[in-house]
Motif scaffolding. Structure first.
Motif, PDB file in Angstrom:
ATOM      1  N   ASN A  47      -9.272   7.059 -10.979  1.00 40.99           N
ATOM      2  CA  ASN A  47      -8.264   6.606 -11.940  1.00 40.99           C
ATOM      3  C   ASN A  47      -6.941   6.481 -11.199  1.00 40.99           C
ATOM      4  OD1 ASN A  47      -6.932   5.904 -14.304  1.00 40.99           O
ATOM      5  ND2 ASN A  47      -6.747   8.011 -15.029  1.00 40.99           N
ATOM      6  N   LEU A  48      -6.713   5.323 -10.604  1.00 36.43           N
ATOM      7  CA  LEU A  48      -5.561   5.135  -9.740  1.00 36.43           C
ATOM      8  C   LEU A  48      -4.412   4.478 -10.488  1.00 36.43           C
ATOM      9  CD1 LEU A  48      -7.281   3.813  -6.475  1.00 36.43           C
ATOM     10  CD2 LEU A  48      -6.734   6.169  -7.104  1.00 36.43           C
ATOM     11  N   GLU A  49      -3.222   4.984 -10.244  1.00 35.99           N
ATOM     12  CA  GLU A  49      -1.992   4.385 -10.775  1.00 35.99           C
ATOM     13  C   GLU A  49      -1.433   3.418  -9.742  1.00 35.99           C
ATOM     14  OE1 GLU A  49       2.508   5.708 -12.297  1.00 35.99           O
ATOM     15  OE2 GLU A  49       1.152   7.146 -11.327  1.00 35.99           O
ATOM     16  N   THR A  50      -1.064   2.222 -10.167  1.00 38.00           N
ATOM     17  CA  THR A  50      -0.508   1.224  -9.260  1.00 38.00           C
ATOM     18  C   THR A  50       0.999   1.397  -9.157  1.00 38.00           C
ATOM     19  OG1 THR A  50      -2.253  -0.368  -9.791  1.00 38.00           O
ATOM     20  CG2 THR A  50      -0.255  -1.234  -8.774  1.00 38.00           C
ATOM     21  N   VAL A  51       1.495   1.554  -7.931  1.00 40.34           N
ATOM     22  CA  VAL A  51       2.915   1.750  -7.666  1.00 40.34           C
ATOM     23  C   VAL A  51       3.357   0.729  -6.631  1.00 40.34           C
ATOM     24  CG1 VAL A  51       4.653   3.322  -6.721  1.00 40.34           C
ATOM     25  CG2 VAL A  51       2.863   4.207  -8.212  1.00 40.34           C
ATOM     26  N   THR A  52       4.473   0.064  -6.880  1.00 39.09           N
ATOM     27  CA  THR A  52       5.027  -0.906  -5.943  1.00 39.09           C
ATOM     28  C   THR A  52       6.214  -0.291  -5.217  1.00 39.09           C
ATOM     29  OG1 THR A  52       4.338  -2.762  -7.342  1.00 39.09           O
ATOM     30  CG2 THR A  52       6.010  -3.208  -5.674  1.00 39.09           C
ATOM     31  N   LEU A  53       6.185  -0.326  -3.888  1.00 37.55           N
ATOM     32  CA  LEU A  53       7.261   0.226  -3.078  1.00 37.55           C
ATOM     33  C   LEU A  53       8.187  -0.900  -2.640  1.00 37.55           C
ATOM     34  CD1 LEU A  53       5.449   2.843  -0.802  1.00 37.55           C
ATOM     35  CD2 LEU A  53       6.707   3.226  -2.916  1.00 37.55           C
ATOM     36  N   ALA A  54       9.457  -0.787  -2.962  1.00 31.95           N
ATOM     37  CA  ALA A  54      10.447  -1.783  -2.575  1.00 31.95           C
ATOM     38  C   ALA A  54      10.979  -1.473  -1.186  1.00 31.95           C
ATOM     39  CB  ALA A  54      11.599  -1.818  -3.579  1.00 31.95           C
ATOM     40  N   GLY A  55      10.946  -2.468  -0.309  1.00 36.91           N
ATOM     41  CA  GLY A  55      11.560  -2.311   1.011  1.00 36.91           C
ATOM     42  C   GLY A  55      10.676  -1.675   2.056  1.00 36.91           C
ATOM     43  N   VAL A  56       9.472  -1.220   1.686  1.00 37.04           N
ATOM     44  CA  VAL A  56       8.549  -0.606   2.641  1.00 37.04           C
ATOM     45  C   VAL A  56       7.584  -1.680   3.134  1.00 37.04           C
ATOM     46  CG1 VAL A  56       6.752   1.120   2.983  1.00 37.04           C
ATOM     47  CG2 VAL A  56       8.743   1.649   1.578  1.00 37.04           C
ATOM     48  N   THR A  57       7.510  -1.894   4.443  1.00 33.93           N
ATOM     49  CA  THR A  57       6.669  -2.951   5.004  1.00 33.93           C
ATOM     50  C   THR A  57       5.642  -2.415   5.999  1.00 33.93           C
ATOM     51  OG1 THR A  57       8.370  -3.371   6.688  1.00 33.93           O
ATOM     52  CG2 THR A  57       8.426  -4.731   4.700  1.00 33.93           C
ATOM     53  N   SER A  58       5.555  -1.107   6.168  1.00 28.78           N
ATOM     54  CA  SER A  58       4.608  -0.488   7.084  1.00 28.78           C
ATOM     55  C   SER A  58       3.483   0.174   6.289  1.00 28.78           C
ATOM     56  CB  SER A  58       5.315   0.556   7.962  1.00 28.78           C
ATOM     57  OG  SER A  58       4.389   1.434   8.562  1.00 28.78           O
ATOM     58  N   ARG A  59       2.239  -0.068   6.680  1.00 31.31           N
ATOM     59  CA  ARG A  59       1.102   0.528   5.978  1.00 31.31           C
ATOM     60  C   ARG A  59       1.125   2.047   6.092  1.00 31.31           C
ATOM     61  NH1 ARG A  59      -3.781  -1.079   3.954  1.00 31.31           N
ATOM     62  NH2 ARG A  59      -5.453   0.474   3.966  1.00 31.31           N
ATOM     63  N   ASP A  60       1.449   2.552   7.285  1.00 29.36           N
ATOM     64  CA  ASP A  60       1.492   3.998   7.487  1.00 29.36           C
ATOM     65  C   ASP A  60       2.533   4.642   6.584  1.00 29.36           C
ATOM     66  OD1 ASP A  60       0.907   6.514   9.122  1.00 29.36           O
ATOM     67  OD2 ASP A  60       3.051   6.265   9.479  1.00 29.36           O
ATOM     68  N   ARG A  61       3.705   4.019   6.499  1.00 32.84           N
ATOM     69  CA  ARG A  61       4.756   4.604   5.665  1.00 32.84           C
ATOM     70  C   ARG A  61       4.433   4.453   4.186  1.00 32.84           C
ATOM     71  NH1 ARG A  61      10.485   2.605   5.024  1.00 32.84           N
ATOM     72  NH2 ARG A  61      11.346   4.142   3.619  1.00 32.84           N
ATOM     73  N   ALA A  62       3.803   3.334   3.804  1.00 28.16           N
ATOM     74  CA  ALA A  62       3.394   3.159   2.410  1.00 28.16           C
ATOM     75  C   ALA A  62       2.408   4.256   2.007  1.00 28.16           C
ATOM     76  CB  ALA A  62       2.769   1.787   2.217  1.00 28.16           C
ATOM     77  N   TYR A  63       1.504   4.622   2.926  1.00 29.77           N
ATOM     78  CA  TYR A  63       0.545   5.693   2.639  1.00 29.77           C
ATOM     79  C   TYR A  63       1.259   7.035   2.493  1.00 29.77           C
ATOM     80  CZ  TYR A  63      -3.270   9.012   3.322  1.00 29.77           C
ATOM     81  OH  TYR A  63      -4.144  10.053   3.178  1.00 29.77           O
ATOM     82  N   ARG A  64       2.210   7.304   3.390  1.00 28.45           N
ATOM     83  CA  ARG A  64       2.932   8.571   3.329  1.00 28.45           C
ATOM     84  C   ARG A  64       3.743   8.679   2.037  1.00 28.45           C
ATOM     85  NH1 ARG A  64       3.561  11.442   8.153  1.00 28.45           N
ATOM     86  NH2 ARG A  64       2.553  10.475   9.952  1.00 28.45           N
ATOM     87  N   GLU A  65       4.406   7.585   1.650  1.00 26.37           N
ATOM     88  CA  GLU A  65       5.207   7.620   0.424  1.00 26.37           C
ATOM     89  C   GLU A  65       4.315   7.763  -0.803  1.00 26.37           C
ATOM     90  OE1 GLU A  65       8.533   7.830   0.386  1.00 26.37           O
ATOM     91  OE2 GLU A  65       8.290   7.923   2.555  1.00 26.37           O
ATOM     92  N   GLY A  66       3.143   7.116  -0.770  1.00 29.22           N
ATOM     93  CA  GLY A  66       2.212   7.249  -1.883  1.00 29.22           C
ATOM     94  C   GLY A  66       1.685   8.664  -2.021  1.00 29.22           C
ATOM     95  N   MET A  67       1.355   9.311  -0.885  1.00 30.41           N
ATOM     96  CA  MET A  67       0.885  10.695  -0.924  1.00 30.41           C
ATOM     97  C   MET A  67       1.980  11.632  -1.399  1.00 30.41           C
ATOM     98  SD  MET A  67      -2.312  10.762  -0.110  1.00 30.41           S
ATOM     99  CE  MET A  67      -2.698  12.413   0.464  1.00 30.41           C
TER     100      MET A  67
END
Length: 303
Positions: free
Chosen positions: A195-215
């Motif tokens: 059951n995943l919630e969809t979140v959009t990150l503004a200004g983040v363009t790195s997959r590694d950082r997107a994963y860290r911010e999501g966690m």
């Protein structure tokens, strides 16, 4: 193509496109380009520089408030000293803010979008604007106990898990290389992630950082379930957002007699007299003293 009009503080691009079968009503209005953001950078010695290529979110944050398309605030309304320190740390960590504001919004909403890219929020210190990051802290800045917590105002609330709660986050971000919206799933160990919630990150363009911010966001939602609230006196004006505080209260299983108010100090400052007796066991107790400004002093060993 020659310029035929004035459109204000916007960048105009003239595009010549070959009329092939790939050109239609939708594609002729949408094209990609790689742009370089140039903004003034502030240093304590030299002040503001000429427009310089930068991906740092702090200088974008300052530009939001200083620019002629914003409120055009003077420097005295920005906490530039603290902002410059955060900017230097973000450079080391390579936390960039690659974003285009293409819709009209309030200045504060734009600032929040920028600050959220590095786990921060904009705040006011009197009339000066600064940002407060969510980082681990080890130095206790304030101490609250029965002496400065209003009686019967203390409450501890716990948010219990529900069956319909999200157990993961699907983060959407614009990839720096593909220029496309990509997704990365963030699930804590032991969770099924169904059951995943969809979140959009503004200004983040790195997959590694997107994963860290999501966690990070997922951990906040699933693990920070307790909220303490209480009323106090003028000390409440001293503490600010994200300050680390210590609370001594019966709710946490700490007897109210295990402390008191200092009413006397010996000449050698080694003996303190309290307004009530305390039950010391002699098993390595320590003492914390709350100053008049709620600043804690100690710990000190006591007998």
């Amino acid at each position: 193509l020659p310029n035929v009009g004035t459109y204000g503080a916007v960048t105009m691009l003239a595009v010549s496109a070959r009329a092939t079968s790939n050109l239609n009503d939708q594609s002729k209005r949408k094209f990609n380009f790689r742009g370089t953001r140039k903004l003034p950078i502030w240093t304590s010695g030299a002040g503001w520089s000429a427009p310089t290529a930068t991906r740092n979110p702090i200088w974008a944050f300052c530009d939001i408030f200083r620019s002629n398309y914003g409120p055009q605030l003077a420097d005295k309304y920005l906490h530039l000293e603290s902002l410059a320190l955060i900017a230097a740390q973000l450079e080391i960590e390579e936390k960039w803010f690659d974003w285009v504001y293409d819709t009209k919004q309030t200045v504060w909403a734009a600032a929040r979008t920028c600050a959220s890219s590095f786990r921060a929020i904009p705040l006011l210190d009197g009339s000066r604007i600064y940002v407060q990051e969510d980082r681990p802290k080890t130095v206790v800045q304030h101490l609250f106990n029965a002496e400065n917590i209003v009686k019967d105002s203390f409450s501890l609330e716990t948010s219990l898990a529900k069956t319909e709660d999200y157990d993961g986050i699907s983060v959407e971000y614009t990839d720096y290389n593909s220029w496309k919206v990509e997704t990365v799933e963030c699930v804590l160990p032991g969770s099924l992630g169904i059951n995943l919630e969809t979140v959009t990150l503004a200004g983040v363009t790195s997959r590694d950082r997107a994963y860290r911010e999501g966690m990070y966001q997922l951990s906040v939602k699933l693990k920070q379930r307790q909220q303490v609230s209480f009323r106090t006196g003028v000390e409440g004006f001293i503490a600010t957002h994200s300050d680390l505080i210590k609370i001594k209260h019966d709710t946490f299983g700490i007897d109210s007699t295990y402390g008191g108010t200092i009413i006397g100090v010996s000449p050698d400052r080694l003996t303190l007299e309290l307004n009530q007796s305390v039950a010391l066991t002699g098993d390595g107790e320590i003492l914390l003293v709350r100053g008049k400004d709620t600043t804690p002093y100690g710990p000190y060993g006591v007998t």
